[in-house]
Design a protein around this motif. Structure first.
Motif, PDB file in Angstrom:
ATOM      1  N   THR A  76       0.837  -1.180   0.000  1.00  0.00           N
ATOM      2  CA  THR A  76       0.000   0.000   0.000  1.00  0.00           C
ATOM      3  C   THR A  76       0.884   1.245   0.000  1.00  0.00           C
ATOM      4  N   GLY A  78       0.612   5.888   0.770  1.00  0.00           N
ATOM      5  CA  GLY A  78       0.756   6.551  -0.497  1.00  0.00           C
ATOM      6  C   GLY A  78       0.157   5.722  -1.649  1.00  0.00           C
ATOM      7  N   ASN A 107      -5.162   3.371  -5.644  1.00  0.00           N
ATOM      8  CA  ASN A 107      -6.239   4.267  -6.086  1.00  0.00           C
ATOM      9  C   ASN A 107      -6.659   3.953  -7.522  1.00  0.00           C
ATOM     10  N   TYR A 200     -15.568   6.681   7.944  1.00  0.00           N
ATOM     11  CA  TYR A 200     -14.509   7.701   7.918  1.00  0.00           C
ATOM     12  C   TYR A 200     -13.840   7.743   9.289  1.00  0.00           C
ATOM     13  N   ASN A 207      -6.865  15.882   8.616  1.00  0.00           N
ATOM     14  CA  ASN A 207      -8.092  15.859   7.806  1.00  0.00           C
ATOM     15  C   ASN A 207      -9.282  16.559   8.458  1.00  0.00           C
TER      16      ASN A 207
HETATM   17  N1  SAM Z   1      -3.460   5.205  -2.333  1.00  0.00           N
HETATM   18  C1  SAM Z   1      -4.034   3.917  -2.148  1.00  0.00           C
HETATM   19  C2  SAM Z   1      -5.530   3.977  -2.138  1.00  0.00           C
HETATM   20  O1  SAM Z   1      -6.095   5.065  -2.043  1.00  0.00           O
HETATM   21  O2  SAM Z   1      -6.137   2.915  -2.199  1.00  0.00           O
HETATM   22  C3  SAM Z   1      -3.515   3.169  -0.933  1.00  0.00           C
HETATM   23  C4  SAM Z   1      -3.313   3.961   0.337  1.00  0.00           C
HETATM   24  S1  SAM Z   1      -4.786   4.636   1.073  1.00  0.00           S
HETATM   25  C5  SAM Z   1      -4.111   5.424   2.490  1.00  0.00           C
HETATM   26  C6  SAM Z   1      -5.577   3.171   1.689  1.00  0.00           C
HETATM   27  C7  SAM Z   1      -7.027   3.287   2.036  1.00  0.00           C
HETATM   28  O3  SAM Z   1      -7.163   4.134   3.159  1.00  0.00           O
HETATM   29  C8  SAM Z   1      -7.903   3.870   0.943  1.00  0.00           C
HETATM   30  O4  SAM Z   1      -8.949   2.975   0.627  1.00  0.00           O
HETATM   31  C9  SAM Z   1      -8.452   5.132   1.576  1.00  0.00           C
HETATM   32  O5  SAM Z   1      -9.747   5.428   1.131  1.00  0.00           O
HETATM   33  C10 SAM Z   1      -8.397   4.804   3.040  1.00  0.00           C
HETATM   34  N2  SAM Z   1      -8.396   5.996   3.904  1.00  0.00           N
HETATM   35  C11 SAM Z   1      -7.559   7.044   3.862  1.00  0.00           C
HETATM   36  N3  SAM Z   1      -7.873   7.939   4.824  1.00  0.00           N
HETATM   37  C12 SAM Z   1      -8.939   7.434   5.497  1.00  0.00           C
HETATM   38  C13 SAM Z   1      -9.735   7.866   6.615  1.00  0.00           C
HETATM   39  N4  SAM Z   1      -9.497   9.016   7.231  1.00  0.00           N
HETATM   40  N5  SAM Z   1     -10.746   7.075   7.034  1.00  0.00           N
HETATM   41  C14 SAM Z   1     -10.986   5.891   6.427  1.00  0.00           C
HETATM   42  N6  SAM Z   1     -10.276   5.406   5.403  1.00  0.00           N
HETATM   43  C15 SAM Z   1      -9.271   6.170   4.924  1.00  0.00           C
END
Ligand code: SAM
Ligand code: SF4
Ligand code: SF4
Length: 346
Positions: A76, A78, A107, A200, A207
């Protein structure tokens, strides 16, 4: 010690079973709830290249975690597909004896380019984050030039490459994308994907999380049940974080992850390795344990493996994290600065 030897348990008796590996702290999106542009703008300093663990170092650390009980590894970030040569890392991790499952959370924006190579390298599962199917809202929420169409192409390419079913992660925020829940569910049903609606979370400190922005999973299930008949089904394995429901018409299943409304710390068997080699034993940790120093301290394979084993046994043995179960107390007492999600991976 070899894979399968005595299981390492933490102070609450929880074994170590999954490892999330962040391969980069950079991302080509700026989702408001994860890397808001006001903070992660042009002036933000990301980890310089020499600070990142190399693929060989990541593989050594993964092997040590496997000796401590890990069986599932998820790459994962980033955005992990920004790291050049990721399929090579997949192949190296998949070849570690004892690794049963290698997955990727992305993503999706670069997936169309890499899906076939990732599959050939031994990647077993792909999760794509998809918060909305409205192109304009997508641009607003991800705060990027990348189009929703690129992500949908990535999902299609991953399906065509054999990653079936694909999981979709949808973080639902009140007044943001919550109107899109049925539309995302409909899309997943139509294409045979499994969507997981995620509450969330108050990860990190950038955030501006407010409890009022959380849409409880129970509300999602009630809304979807008004449109399709759903019934709860058993978890796939002990400690699965998503609660699963299947459509009675046979169109697959959904999951909900209720980190806020129904915390599951008691079953949390997950460690997280940051791109610069720190281990966090909780998503809401304030500081990690530096394994990069350990991995770089010796060029002798056996000495290095022994030092990693000792460090992991020590840090997991001392683990007492259960942030989500204590959340309301923390909120009252104001806890120290927490690590950002983009630093350790979701
Ligand atoms: N960039 C990739 C992605 O978006 O899938 C991998 C890293 S991202 C940090 C991993 C997951 O964390 C994503 O599905 C994102 O939606 C989730 N995520 C990030 N911030 C979050 C939050 N504050 N609450 C819940 N899920 C969160
Ligand atoms: Fe990037 Fe993923 Fe965070 Fe969005 S959720 S900013 S895509 S790391
Ligand atoms: Fe695991 Fe920490 Fe989340 Fe609890 S709050 S489930 S211990 S990551």
């Amino acid at each position: 010690m070899t894979a399968g030897d005595a299981v390492t348990r933490d102070t609450l008796g929880r074994p170590l079973h999954d490892l999330r590996v962040s391969v980069t702290d950079r991302c080509n999106m700026r989702c408001q709830y994860c890397m808001p542009r006001e903070v992660f703008g042009p002036g933000f300093v990301f980890a310089p290249r020499q600070e990142l663990l190399t693929f060989e170092e990541i593989t050594d650390v993964v092997a040590a975690f496997v000796r401590a009980g890990v069986r599932k590894v998820r790459l994962t970030g980033g955005e992990p597909l920004l790291r050049a040569g990721l399929p090579d890392l997949v192949a190296m991790v998949a070849a570690v004896p004892g690794v049963e499952d290698v997955a990727l959370t992305t993503n999706g924006s670069l997936l169309a380019r890499h899906a076939t190579k990732l599959r050939a390298a031994g990647l077993q599962r792909v999760t794509v984050s998809l918060d909305t199917l409205d192109p304009e809202l997508f641009t607003k929420l991800s705060d990027t030039e990348i189009s929703l169409a690129a992500v949908l192409d990535g999902i299609e390419a991953a399906s065509a490459a054999g990653f079936v079913p694909i999981k979709l992660n949808t973080v639902v925020r009140r007044g943001s994308n919550d109107a899109d829940v049925e539309r995302v569910a409909e899309f997943a049903r139509r294409h045979g994907h499994i969507v997981r609606f995620i509450e969330y979370m108050d990860v990190g400190g950038t955030n501006g999380w407010r409890v009022d922005d959380v849409v409880p999973s129970s509300e999602i299930v009630t809304r979807l049940s008004a449109r399709w008949q759903l019934e709860p089904i058993d978890p796939n394995y002990r400690g699965e974080v998503a609660s699963r429901y299947r459509y009675l018409d046979g169109a697959g299943e959904i999951g909900v992850i209720s980190s806020i409304s129904q915390p599951f710390c008691g079953a949390c068997t997950r460690a997280r390795l940051s791109a610069i080699g720190e281990v966090y034993t909780c998503l809401f940790g304030s500081h990690g344990t530096d394994l990069r120093a350990v991995v770089r301290a010796s060029s002798d394979d056996e000495t290095r493996a022994g030092a990693l084993d000792a460090a992991i046994a020590q840090l997991w043995g001392a683990r007492a994290d259960r942030y989500s179960e204590l959340r309301s107390a923390h909120t009252r007492a104001r806890q120290p600065r927490k690590v950002e999600m983009s630093h350790i991976g979701g």
